[in-house]
Scaffold this motif. Structure first.
Motif, short mmCIF file in Angstrom:
data_model
loop_
_atom_site.label_atom_id
_atom_site.label_comp_id
_atom_site.label_asym_id
_atom_site.label_seq_id
_atom_site.Cartn_x
_atom_site.Cartn_y
_atom_site.Cartn_z
N LEU A 147 0.86 -1.09 0.04
CA LEU A 147 -0.11 -0.16 0.13
C LEU A 147 0.95 1.34 -0.03
CD1 LEU A 147 -2.91 1.19 0.23
CD2 LEU A 147 -2.55 1.06 2.56
N ARG A 148 0.50 2.31 -0.90
CA ARG A 148 1.43 3.24 -1.19
C ARG A 148 0.72 4.47 -1.66
NH1 ARG A 148 6.49 2.74 -4.86
NH2 ARG A 148 6.06 4.94 -5.36
N ASP A 149 0.80 5.73 -1.59
CA ASP A 149 0.42 7.02 -2.28
C ASP A 149 1.40 7.18 -3.53
OD1 ASP A 149 -1.66 7.50 -0.33
OD2 ASP A 149 0.05 8.54 1.02
N GLU A 150 0.48 7.22 -4.52
CA GLU A 150 1.32 7.59 -5.66
C GLU A 150 1.40 9.01 -6.11
OE1 GLU A 150 3.32 5.30 -7.04
OE2 GLU A 150 2.36 3.33 -6.57
N GLU A 151 2.20 9.45 -6.99
CA GLU A 151 2.13 11.09 -7.09
C GLU A 151 1.22 11.41 -8.23
OE1 GLU A 151 5.65 11.17 -10.76
OE2 GLU A 151 6.15 10.92 -8.75
N TRP A 152 0.45 10.46 -8.91
CA TRP A 152 -0.61 10.82 -9.65
C TRP A 152 -2.07 10.90 -9.00
CZ3 TRP A 152 2.29 6.82 -10.31
CH2 TRP A 152 1.76 5.35 -10.26
N GLY A 153 -1.89 10.83 -7.72
CA GLY A 153 -3.26 10.73 -6.96
C GLY A 153 -3.78 9.90 -6.72
N VAL A 154 -3.43 8.67 -6.60
CA VAL A 154 -4.19 7.18 -6.00
C VAL A 154 -3.17 6.75 -4.84
CG1 VAL A 154 -5.28 7.08 -8.30
CG2 VAL A 154 -3.03 5.71 -7.65
N ARG A 155 -4.08 6.09 -4.10
CA ARG A 155 -3.32 5.19 -2.96
C ARG A 155 -3.75 3.83 -3.35
NH1 ARG A 155 -1.44 5.43 1.92
NH2 ARG A 155 -1.98 4.09 3.74
N ARG A 156 -2.75 2.86 -3.58
CA ARG A 156 -3.06 1.71 -4.15
C ARG A 156 -2.22 0.58 -3.34
NH1 ARG A 156 -0.31 0.96 -10.08
NH2 ARG A 156 1.68 1.82 -9.41
N PHE A 157 -2.31 -0.59 -3.65
CA PHE A 157 -1.68 -1.79 -3.42
C PHE A 157 -2.29 -2.77 -4.61
CE2 PHE A 157 -5.49 -2.91 -1.25
CZ PHE A 157 -5.56 -4.28 -1.30
N PHE A 158 -1.23 -3.82 -4.83
CA PHE A 158 -1.42 -5.18 -5.83
C PHE A 158 -1.58 -6.34 -4.79
CE2 PHE A 158 1.02 -3.51 -9.49
CZ PHE A 158 0.36 -2.25 -9.55
N VAL A 159 -2.77 -7.23 -5.12
CA VAL A 159 -2.97 -8.46 -4.40
C VAL A 159 -2.97 -9.45 -5.70
CG1 VAL A 159 -5.41 -8.08 -4.19
CG2 VAL A 159 -4.12 -9.63 -2.86
N ARG A 160 -2.74 -10.67 -5.45
CA ARG A 160 -2.60 -11.72 -6.23
C ARG A 160 -3.99 -12.50 -5.94
NH1 ARG A 160 1.06 -13.11 -9.63
NH2 ARG A 160 2.58 -12.46 -8.13
N ASP A 161 -4.89 -12.71 -7.02
CA ASP A 161 -6.22 -13.39 -6.73
C ASP A 161 -5.88 -14.88 -6.76
OD1 ASP A 161 -6.44 -14.32 -9.37
OD2 ASP A 161 -8.12 -13.10 -9.83
N PRO A 162 -6.82 -15.89 -6.33
CA PRO A 162 -6.86 -17.28 -6.44
C PRO A 162 -6.35 -17.92 -7.63
CG PRO A 162 -8.69 -16.62 -4.81
CD PRO A 162 -8.10 -15.35 -5.78
N ALA A 163 -6.76 -16.91 -8.72
CA ALA A 163 -6.50 -17.46 -10.22
C ALA A 163 -5.20 -17.15 -10.66
CB ALA A 163 -7.49 -17.15 -11.14
N GLY A 164 -4.30 -16.44 -9.79
CA GLY A 164 -2.92 -16.12 -10.06
C GLY A 164 -3.00 -14.71 -10.69
N ARG A 165 -4.20 -13.94 -10.86
CA ARG A 165 -4.27 -12.56 -11.52
C ARG A 165 -3.67 -11.64 -10.57
NH1 ARG A 165 -3.91 -13.79 -16.54
NH2 ARG A 165 -5.72 -15.36 -17.22
N VAL A 166 -2.92 -10.54 -11.03
CA VAL A 166 -2.91 -9.46 -10.26
C VAL A 166 -3.53 -8.35 -10.33
CG1 VAL A 166 -1.00 -7.88 -9.59
CG2 VAL A 166 -0.35 -9.75 -10.38
N VAL A 167 -4.14 -7.90 -9.10
CA VAL A 167 -5.30 -6.86 -9.12
C VAL A 167 -4.71 -5.66 -8.46
CG1 VAL A 167 -7.50 -6.33 -8.37
CG2 VAL A 167 -7.18 -8.89 -8.56
N ASN A 168 -4.97 -4.65 -9.06
CA ASN A 168 -4.39 -3.18 -8.60
C ASN A 168 -5.78 -2.55 -7.73
OD1 ASN A 168 -3.49 -0.45 -8.31
ND2 ASN A 168 -4.18 -0.12 -10.20
N VAL A 169 -5.66 -2.61 -6.42
CA VAL A 169 -6.69 -2.11 -5.87
C VAL A 169 -6.54 -0.50 -5.36
CG1 VAL A 169 -8.26 -2.32 -3.59
CG2 VAL A 169 -7.29 -4.36 -4.83
N LEU A 170 -7.22 0.50 -5.52
CA LEU A 170 -6.88 1.80 -5.31
C LEU A 170 -8.22 2.73 -4.81
CD1 LEU A 170 -7.82 3.84 -8.26
CD2 LEU A 170 -7.06 1.58 -8.96
N SER A 171 -7.72 3.74 -4.68
CA SER A 171 -8.59 4.94 -4.21
C SER A 171 -8.20 6.12 -4.69
CB SER A 171 -9.06 5.02 -2.55
OG SER A 171 -10.02 3.90 -1.96
N HIS A 172 -8.92 7.08 -5.14
CA HIS A 172 -8.31 8.43 -5.54
C HIS A 172 -8.30 9.18 -4.41
CE1 HIS A 172 -8.07 8.10 -9.94
NE2 HIS A 172 -9.04 7.54 -9.73
N ARG A 173 -7.25 10.08 -3.96
CA ARG A 173 -7.14 10.97 -2.80
C ARG A 173 -7.91 12.12 -3.16
NH1 ARG A 173 -0.96 10.33 -2.35
NH2 ARG A 173 -1.03 11.13 -4.41
#
Length: 115
Positions: free
Chosen positions: A89-115
């Motif tokens: 989890l981190r704040d990005e310079e383009w205005g989102v706070r996000r993290f990545f998680v791997r789902d059970p199928a192996g896909r990478v999901v970028n989970v975010l909120s706009h600040r």
């Protein structure tokens, strides 16, 4: 917690050509950071697709993005579940706070909120 939108992420080295293709389908470009571009339907703005060659600040490119209203709460729930956090989890310079998680199928999901 509520989901605001889900956006598939198309990985492409041919970003310019891919950008032109989605324009043919009726999408309009709504964001371009150089390494990622997002296209949306002009009549249904939450209908979106993103195109990227690689992620600028993460070790892997995500397969999809899920915008939520409270990314901190989702991060806590995901960590508690034991799911694999791929990018912290981190704040990005383009205005989102996000993290990545791997789902059970192996896909990478970028989970975010706009600040």
């Amino acid at each position: 917690m509520s989901v605001r939108r889900v956006v598939p992420v198309v990985r492409s080295e041919a970003v310019r050509e891919t950008r032109a293709f989605y324009g043919l389908l009726g999408f309009e470009q709504v964001m371009d950071l150089g390494w990622i571009a997002t296209f949306a339907s002009p009549t249904v703005p939450a209908a979106q697709v993103s195109v990227m060659a690689s992620d600028l600040t993460a070790p892997v490119a995500p397969d999809m993005s899920v915008e939520v209203d409270d990314v901190d709460a989702v991060y806590a729930a995901v960590r508690e579940s034991g799911a694999e956090i791929v990018h912290p989890l981190r704040d990005e310079e383009w205005g989102v706070r996000r993290f990545f998680v791997r789902d059970p199928a192996g896909r990478v999901v970028n989970v975010l909120s706009h600040r």
